[in-house]
Design a protein around this motif. Structure first.
Motif, PDB file in Angstrom:
ATOM      1  N   TRP A 157       0.838  -1.212   0.000  1.00  0.00           N
ATOM      2  CA  TRP A 157       0.000   0.000   0.000  1.00  0.00           C
ATOM      3  C   TRP A 157       0.866   1.254   0.000  1.00  0.00           C
ATOM      4  N   HIS A 172      -6.942   1.618   1.938  1.00  0.00           N
ATOM      5  CA  HIS A 172      -7.958   0.587   1.723  1.00  0.00           C
ATOM      6  C   HIS A 172      -9.091   0.811   2.726  1.00  0.00           C
ATOM      7  N   ARG A 199      -4.058   5.807  -3.149  1.00  0.00           N
ATOM      8  CA  ARG A 199      -2.716   5.210  -3.139  1.00  0.00           C
ATOM      9  C   ARG A 199      -1.768   6.035  -4.004  1.00  0.00           C
ATOM     10  N   GLN A 213     -13.458   1.057  -2.879  1.00  0.00           N
ATOM     11  CA  GLN A 213     -13.437  -0.337  -2.429  1.00  0.00           C
ATOM     12  C   GLN A 213     -14.747  -0.619  -1.704  1.00  0.00           C
ATOM     13  N   GLU A 215     -15.555  -3.097   1.399  1.00  0.00           N
ATOM     14  CA  GLU A 215     -15.076  -4.040   2.400  1.00  0.00           C
ATOM     15  C   GLU A 215     -16.284  -4.769   2.966  1.00  0.00           C
ATOM     16  N   PHE A 253      -2.842 -12.007   3.450  1.00  0.00           N
ATOM     17  CA  PHE A 253      -3.066 -10.630   3.906  1.00  0.00           C
ATOM     18  C   PHE A 253      -2.745 -10.620   5.399  1.00  0.00           C
ATOM     19  N   PHE A 255      -4.121  -9.156   7.825  1.00  0.00           N
ATOM     20  CA  PHE A 255      -5.270  -9.043   8.735  1.00  0.00           C
ATOM     21  C   PHE A 255      -6.231 -10.223   8.679  1.00  0.00           C
ATOM     22  N   THR A 256      -5.905 -11.240   7.869  1.00  0.00           N
ATOM     23  CA  THR A 256      -6.755 -12.445   7.819  1.00  0.00           C
ATOM     24  C   THR A 256      -5.893 -13.696   7.930  1.00  0.00           C
ATOM     25  N   GLY A 287     -10.141 -10.058  -2.498  1.00  0.00           N
ATOM     26  CA  GLY A 287      -9.371 -10.732  -1.459  1.00  0.00           C
ATOM     27  C   GLY A 287     -10.283 -10.957  -0.266  1.00  0.00           C
ATOM     28  N   ALA A 288      -9.978 -11.974   0.527  1.00  0.00           N
ATOM     29  CA  ALA A 288     -10.856 -12.279   1.666  1.00  0.00           C
ATOM     30  C   ALA A 288     -10.130 -13.181   2.664  1.00  0.00           C
ATOM     31  N   GLY A 289     -10.821 -13.522   3.742  1.00  0.00           N
ATOM     32  CA  GLY A 289     -10.231 -14.441   4.709  1.00  0.00           C
ATOM     33  C   GLY A 289     -10.977 -14.411   6.032  1.00  0.00           C
ATOM     34  N   ALA A 310     -13.852 -11.554   6.507  1.00  0.00           N
ATOM     35  CA  ALA A 310     -13.773 -10.229   5.875  1.00  0.00           C
ATOM     36  C   ALA A 310     -13.439 -10.403   4.406  1.00  0.00           C
ATOM     37  N   PHE A 311     -13.805  -9.428   3.632  1.00  0.00           N
ATOM     38  CA  PHE A 311     -13.421  -9.435   2.211  1.00  0.00           C
ATOM     39  C   PHE A 311     -13.276  -7.999   1.734  1.00  0.00           C
ATOM     40  N   GLY A 312     -12.569  -7.830   0.631  1.00  0.00           N
ATOM     41  CA  GLY A 312     -12.410  -6.492   0.071  1.00  0.00           C
ATOM     42  C   GLY A 312     -12.325  -6.574  -1.439  1.00  0.00           C
TER      43      GLY A 312
HETATM   44  N1  DAH Z   1      -7.543  -4.409   2.003  1.00  0.00           N
HETATM   45  C1  DAH Z   1      -7.124  -5.282   0.928  1.00  0.00           C
HETATM   46  C2  DAH Z   1      -6.499  -4.458  -0.170  1.00  0.00           C
HETATM   47  O1  DAH Z   1      -6.685  -3.283  -0.216  1.00  0.00           O
HETATM   48  C3  DAH Z   1      -8.278  -6.066   0.398  1.00  0.00           C
HETATM   49  C4  DAH Z   1      -8.742  -7.093   1.364  1.00  0.00           C
HETATM   50  C5  DAH Z   1      -8.230  -8.346   1.339  1.00  0.00           C
HETATM   51  C6  DAH Z   1      -9.675  -6.786   2.324  1.00  0.00           C
HETATM   52  C7  DAH Z   1      -8.652  -9.347   2.232  1.00  0.00           C
HETATM   53  C8  DAH Z   1     -10.115  -7.756   3.234  1.00  0.00           C
HETATM   54  C9  DAH Z   1      -9.576  -9.027   3.176  1.00  0.00           C
HETATM   55  O2  DAH Z   1     -11.012  -7.500   4.179  1.00  0.00           O
HETATM   56  O3  DAH Z   1      -9.994  -9.965   4.060  1.00  0.00           O
HETATM   57  O4  DAH Z   1      -5.835  -5.008  -0.999  1.00  0.00           O
END
Ligand code: DAH
Length: 342
Positions: A157, A172, A199, A213, A215, A253, A255-256, A287-289, A310-312
């Motif tokens: 980032w 993000h 960014r 985004q 989230e 990632f 955070f996951t 992306g997710a997890g 979570a996912f984004g």
């Molecule tokens: N924040 C990530 C990005 O900007 C995207 C993302 C990935 C968000 C996985 C999530 C996650 O909540 O679980 O690339």
């Protein structure tokens, strides 16, 4: 007989042009001849001075001249009026057969349309919208998401910093997870967090310095990876078509844990399929997890009791796929030729 009855109407009807006033001016000089004090009247007054037997002939001659002049004056006046009318009809012509100007209708920006579509799909799945801030601190954007200072994952980032140390533009929507958890703890959570991210990147057809985004975050006591998969499959099929296949790949990632990336298969009859999927037939959409225990703890939840997924995803990227748009810079360029296609 007075010439008053035949005097040109010196004040034309309302709405007349300068041209009509010109007609009056051109003929009014005739009053020198025909008027009460004109030359003909003066001649008539001399009638007493001429021999009696010549008077009738004299009078008749004067009256004949007067009648002829009056007639000539009227004819000329009428001709000038007609000429003027024709001129004004042709030069100031209003063509009532021309098509009218179209009334342009406004519309929602394509980014708003897609955002509303995504929001409504998640609303059907029971997710509320949480609006989080665009200006963040380093703590929430990185540290509380399990990225201490100097953590190499921060390289993913590139960040806009402000002149106030530690205050940045969010890179993000993930820091919103911390805000919503701290606000809702210890209640269960099911939200999406849409919004603009920033960014510090080179602007190219594939990357912009600002983009949206969406989230997603669910926190509860019995949440598993199966819930994440079910939610994403339901979402992807509603957005891209019920026949879509969804593929989960493991990823990373901070955070996951575990982290995944989500692909959908792309319709093979789309002429762009090969280019978009680089020949693989699969296209990454998010992306997710499962929310990392450290992140749950930072949000106030006990990771021994609570779990979350979570996912984004990037709506601009998704829109580009859906409509075969090849340049992300179009979104904020404000070119109506692009915008009015949607
Ligand atoms: N924040 C990530 C990005 O900007 C995207 C993302 C990935 C968000 C996985 C999530 C996650 O909540 O679980 O690339």
């Amino acid at each position: 007989m007075s010439d008053k009855a035949n005097a040109p109407t010196a004040t034309p009807a309302a709405g007349s042009s300068a041209g009509l006033r010109g007609v009056a001016a051109a003929t009014s000089s005739m009053s020198d001849v025909l008027g009460d004090k004109g030359q003909l009247t003066a001649q008539l007054k001399k009638v007493g001075a001429i021999p009696k037997e010549e008077r009738p002939a004299f009078g008749q001659a004067i009256n004949r001249i007067k009648a002829e002049l009056t007639q000539a004056k009227e004819a000329r006046q009428a001709a000038l009026k007609k000429q003027e009318l024709e001129r004004s009809l042709t030069t100031n012509a209003l063509d009532v057969t021309l098509p009218g100007r179209p009334a342009l209708r406004g519309r929602l920006h394509i980014a708003t349309q897609i955002m509303r579509l995504i929001t409504s799909i998640f609303a059907d799945l029971g997710f509320q919208v949480y609006r989080s801030r665009e200006v963040e601190d380093d703590l929430t954007n990185f540290e509380l998401l399990n990225m201490p200072p100097h953590h190499p994952a921060r390289d993913m980032w590139d960040t806009f910093h402000t002149t106030t140390p530690g205050v940045i533009l969010r890179t993000h929507t993930s820091p919103g997870q911390i805000h919503v958890m701290r606000e809702c703890c210890p209640e269960p959570i099911r939200v999406i967090l849409p919004g603009m991210c920033y960014r510090y990147e080179a602007i190219t057809p594939r990357s912009e310095i600002q983009f949206e985004q969406v989230e997603g975050l669910a926190v509860g006591e019995n949440i598993t990876m199966a819930d994440l998969k079910g939610t994403i499959i339901a979402f992807a099929r509603r957005l891209f078509g019920q026949e879509r296949q969804v593929r989960f790949r493991s990823s990373y990632f901070p955070f996951t844990e575990p982290s995944i990336e989500v692909d959908i298969d792309w319709p093979k009859d789309d002429p762009n399929a090969d280019r978009l999927t680089k020949g693989t037939g699969w296209l990454e959409i998010m992306g997710a997890g499962m929310v990392h225990p450290t992140v749950l703890k930072n949000g106030g939840y006990d990771p021994a009791r609570f779990r979350g997924f979570a996912f984004g995803m990037g709506p601009q990227r998704i829109t580009m796929l859906k409509y075969a748009i090849d340049d992300i810079r179009q979104f904020w360029a404000n070119d109506v030729r692009f915008l009015e296609q949607f």
